[in-house]
Design an enzyme around this catalytic site. Structure first.
Site, short mmCIF file in Angstrom:
data_model
loop_
_atom_site.label_atom_id
_atom_site.label_comp_id
_atom_site.label_asym_id
_atom_site.label_seq_id
_atom_site.Cartn_x
_atom_site.Cartn_y
_atom_site.Cartn_z
N TYR A 54 52.05 -48.92 -26.79
CA TYR A 54 50.95 -47.95 -26.93
C TYR A 54 50.78 -47.50 -28.37
CZ TYR A 54 51.45 -47.47 -21.80
OH TYR A 54 51.56 -47.71 -20.46
N LYS A 79 58.85 -48.12 -22.73
CA LYS A 79 58.87 -49.45 -22.12
C LYS A 79 59.09 -50.54 -23.16
CE LYS A 79 55.31 -47.65 -19.01
NZ LYS A 79 54.36 -46.91 -19.85
N HIS A 112 58.19 -53.68 -19.36
CA HIS A 112 56.78 -53.35 -19.19
C HIS A 112 56.05 -54.30 -18.23
CE1 HIS A 112 53.41 -51.14 -21.60
NE2 HIS A 112 53.01 -51.36 -20.37
N LEU A 194 44.43 -42.42 -11.10
CA LEU A 194 43.05 -42.04 -10.81
C LEU A 194 42.12 -43.26 -10.86
CD1 LEU A 194 42.94 -38.84 -13.10
CD2 LEU A 194 43.29 -38.92 -10.60
N ILE A 232 51.28 -40.56 -12.99
CA ILE A 232 51.26 -40.22 -14.41
C ILE A 232 49.83 -40.25 -14.95
CG2 ILE A 232 53.64 -40.77 -15.04
CD1 ILE A 232 52.72 -43.64 -15.68
N LYS A 234 46.49 -39.70 -17.06
CA LYS A 234 46.21 -39.52 -18.50
C LYS A 234 44.90 -38.76 -18.66
CE LYS A 234 43.52 -41.00 -22.10
NZ LYS A 234 42.05 -41.11 -22.15
N SER A 235 44.86 -37.83 -19.60
CA SER A 235 43.60 -37.24 -20.02
C SER A 235 43.77 -36.70 -21.43
CB SER A 235 43.17 -36.11 -19.08
OG SER A 235 41.96 -35.54 -19.56
N VAL A 236 42.69 -36.72 -22.19
CA VAL A 236 42.71 -36.02 -23.47
C VAL A 236 41.82 -34.77 -23.40
CG1 VAL A 236 43.26 -38.05 -24.87
CG2 VAL A 236 40.85 -37.51 -24.37
N ARG A 240 41.04 -30.98 -17.88
CA ARG A 240 41.54 -31.98 -16.94
C ARG A 240 43.06 -32.07 -16.99
NH1 ARG A 240 37.48 -37.01 -18.30
NH2 ARG A 240 35.67 -36.31 -17.07
N ASN A 244 44.87 -31.47 -13.52
CA ASN A 244 45.57 -32.59 -12.87
C ASN A 244 46.99 -32.21 -12.42
OD1 ASN A 244 43.34 -34.18 -13.26
ND2 ASN A 244 44.18 -35.35 -14.97
P1 NDP Z 1 44.19 -42.81 -15.16
O1 NDP Z 1 44.02 -43.25 -13.74
O2 NDP Z 1 45.20 -41.79 -15.47
O3 NDP Z 1 42.75 -42.35 -15.65
C1 NDP Z 1 42.53 -41.90 -16.96
C2 NDP Z 1 41.02 -41.76 -17.12
O4 NDP Z 1 40.53 -40.81 -16.17
C3 NDP Z 1 40.62 -41.28 -18.49
O5 NDP Z 1 39.39 -41.91 -18.80
C4 NDP Z 1 40.42 -39.78 -18.29
O6 NDP Z 1 39.43 -39.31 -19.17
C5 NDP Z 1 39.93 -39.73 -16.85
N1 NDP Z 1 40.36 -38.50 -16.17
C6 NDP Z 1 41.59 -37.92 -16.21
N2 NDP Z 1 41.61 -36.82 -15.47
C7 NDP Z 1 40.39 -36.69 -14.92
C8 NDP Z 1 39.80 -35.71 -14.08
N3 NDP Z 1 40.50 -34.67 -13.65
N4 NDP Z 1 38.51 -35.87 -13.72
C9 NDP Z 1 37.80 -36.94 -14.18
N5 NDP Z 1 38.29 -37.89 -14.97
C10 NDP Z 1 39.58 -37.77 -15.36
O7 NDP Z 1 44.39 -44.16 -16.02
P2 NDP Z 1 45.41 -44.69 -17.13
O8 NDP Z 1 45.13 -46.15 -17.21
O9 NDP Z 1 45.39 -43.92 -18.36
O10 NDP Z 1 46.84 -44.55 -16.44
C11 NDP Z 1 47.66 -43.41 -16.59
C12 NDP Z 1 48.93 -43.76 -17.31
O11 NDP Z 1 49.61 -44.82 -16.64
C13 NDP Z 1 48.73 -44.32 -18.71
O12 NDP Z 1 48.37 -43.33 -19.64
C14 NDP Z 1 50.07 -44.96 -18.96
O13 NDP Z 1 51.03 -43.96 -19.29
C15 NDP Z 1 50.36 -45.57 -17.59
N6 NDP Z 1 49.94 -46.99 -17.52
C16 NDP Z 1 50.93 -47.93 -17.41
C17 NDP Z 1 50.62 -49.27 -17.33
C18 NDP Z 1 51.71 -50.25 -17.19
O14 NDP Z 1 51.45 -51.47 -17.32
N7 NDP Z 1 52.93 -49.85 -16.93
C19 NDP Z 1 49.23 -49.76 -17.41
C20 NDP Z 1 48.25 -48.68 -17.51
C21 NDP Z 1 48.61 -47.36 -17.54
P3 NDP Z 1 39.72 -38.32 -20.44
O15 NDP Z 1 41.01 -38.78 -21.08
O16 NDP Z 1 38.53 -38.57 -21.31
O17 NDP Z 1 39.80 -36.93 -19.91
#
Ligand code: NDP
Length: 279
Positions: A54, A79, A112, A194, A232, A234-236, A240, A244
């Site tokens: 990452y 990872k 990973h 999500l 886990i 993610k949001s920035v 949210r 969450n």
């Molecule tokens: P998520 O399912 O966590 O979704 C993240 C997205 O959803 C972002 O665009 C975020 O937008 C949006 N979001 C978050 N909260 C809300 C909310 N309450 N309402 C509406 N939209 C929301 O996807 P990720 O792919 O980021 O997965 C989460 C984590 O899993 C990663 O960060 C990582 O740590 C892990 N991961 C691991 C992988 C692996 O191979 N082991 C592969 C992929 C992910 P915004 O940020 O703009 O708020």
């Protein structure tokens, strides 16, 4: 609904307690990571999921350091990337991660991807076992492993991973894999819990959300908790990030869980096919 910010924990094989809700930082640029993680720690998250791939372990480490929280109050996962799965590459890769994070030990270290095409998942696992035995990581696990990859590393070492972190959300529920985990005593951790936001417009989730006065994202995260998985998100986005984690003040009924269980789709996978992925 009642607001509370302490996620329940699940006990891993080695005795560590992982919060059932953690904060993921995939696709957060390193320069923005410290701020996002600080918001998460302020909101009450006590588990951060990063990875060498990452490119943001420095930001995670800076935020943990500046939080003033005791080290043992934050559960940190990183990872091993596929380029570092060769026997001699594993320990140096972990040491680089620890250096970037500013830590002397990880709580959880994951392979990973199995990358079976590279043929290195068994030797990488043997090295993770050695890292755990050397005290550099508390718990060891894997990510994106299919049943045959799990069986291969367990057969070679007799050591069962604490966790398998896999894609898991209402559109892709991984029922067979979760059953395999249950039989082996592996904790299921959901990445993209999500569905990267893609599942949140579903009318079933909207109806359940309206019934509880919460958002569809909160319904999905509550569904993960009630299924016993670790999630886990993610949001920035500050609101949210806080919302969450705020999913402990309501409970889904059996009918509501069944309705969400019904959203599973055979074509629901978003990420790569683990058998084919080599990085
Ligand atoms: P998520 O399912 O966590 O979704 C993240 C997205 O959803 C972002 O665009 C975020 O937008 C949006 N979001 C978050 N909260 C809300 C909310 N309450 N309402 C509406 N939209 C929301 O996807 P990720 O792919 O980021 O997965 C989460 C984590 O899993 C990663 O960060 C990582 O740590 C892990 N991961 C691991 C992988 C692996 O191979 N082991 C592969 C992929 C992910 P915004 O940020 O703009 O708020």
């Amino acid at each position: 609904m009642t607001s509370t910010t302490t996620a329940p924990t699940v006990t891993l094989r080695g005795g560590a307690h992982i919060p059932q809700l953690g904060f993921g930082v995939f696709q957060v640029p390193d320069g923005e990571t410290a701020q996002a993680v600080s918001l998460a720690l302020d909101a009450g998250y006590r588990s951060i999921d990063t990875a060498a791939a990452y490119g943001n372990e420095k930001g995670v480490g800076a935020s943990i350091a500046s939080s003033g929280l005791p080290r043992d109050e934050v559960f940190v996962t990183s990872k091993l990337w596929v380029d570092d799965m060769a026997r001699d590459a594993v320990r140096p890769a972990l040491e680089r991660s620890l250096d970037r994070l500013g830590l002397d030990r990880l709580d959880l270290y994951l392979i990973h991807w199995p990358a079976p095409g590279l043929g290195r998942h068994v030797e990488a696992w043997e090295e993770l076992v050695a890292l755990r035995d050397a005290g550099l990581v508390r718990e060891i696990g894997v990510s994106n492993f299919e049943p045959e990859h799990l069986d291969a590393i367990i057969a070679a070492t007799g050591v069962v991973p604490a966790v398998n972190q896999v894609e898991l959300h209402p559109a892709f529920q991984q029922r067979a894999l979760r059953e395999h985990h249950r039989e082996l005593g592996i904790v299921t951790e959901a990445w993209s819990p999500l569905g990267q936001g893609t599942v949140l417009g579903d009318p079933v989730l909207a109806a359940v959300a309206a019934a509880h006065g919460v958002t569809p994202a909160q319904v999905v995260l509550r569904w993960h908790l009630q299924a016993g998985t670790v999630a886990i998100p993610k949001s920035v986005t500050p609101e949210r990030i806080a919302a969450n984690l705020d999913v402990l003040g309501f409970e889904l009924s059996a009918d509501q869980v069944a309705a969400i269980d019904g959203l599973d789709r055979t074509d629901g996978r978003i990420g790569p096919e683990p058998d084919a992925f080599t990085g």
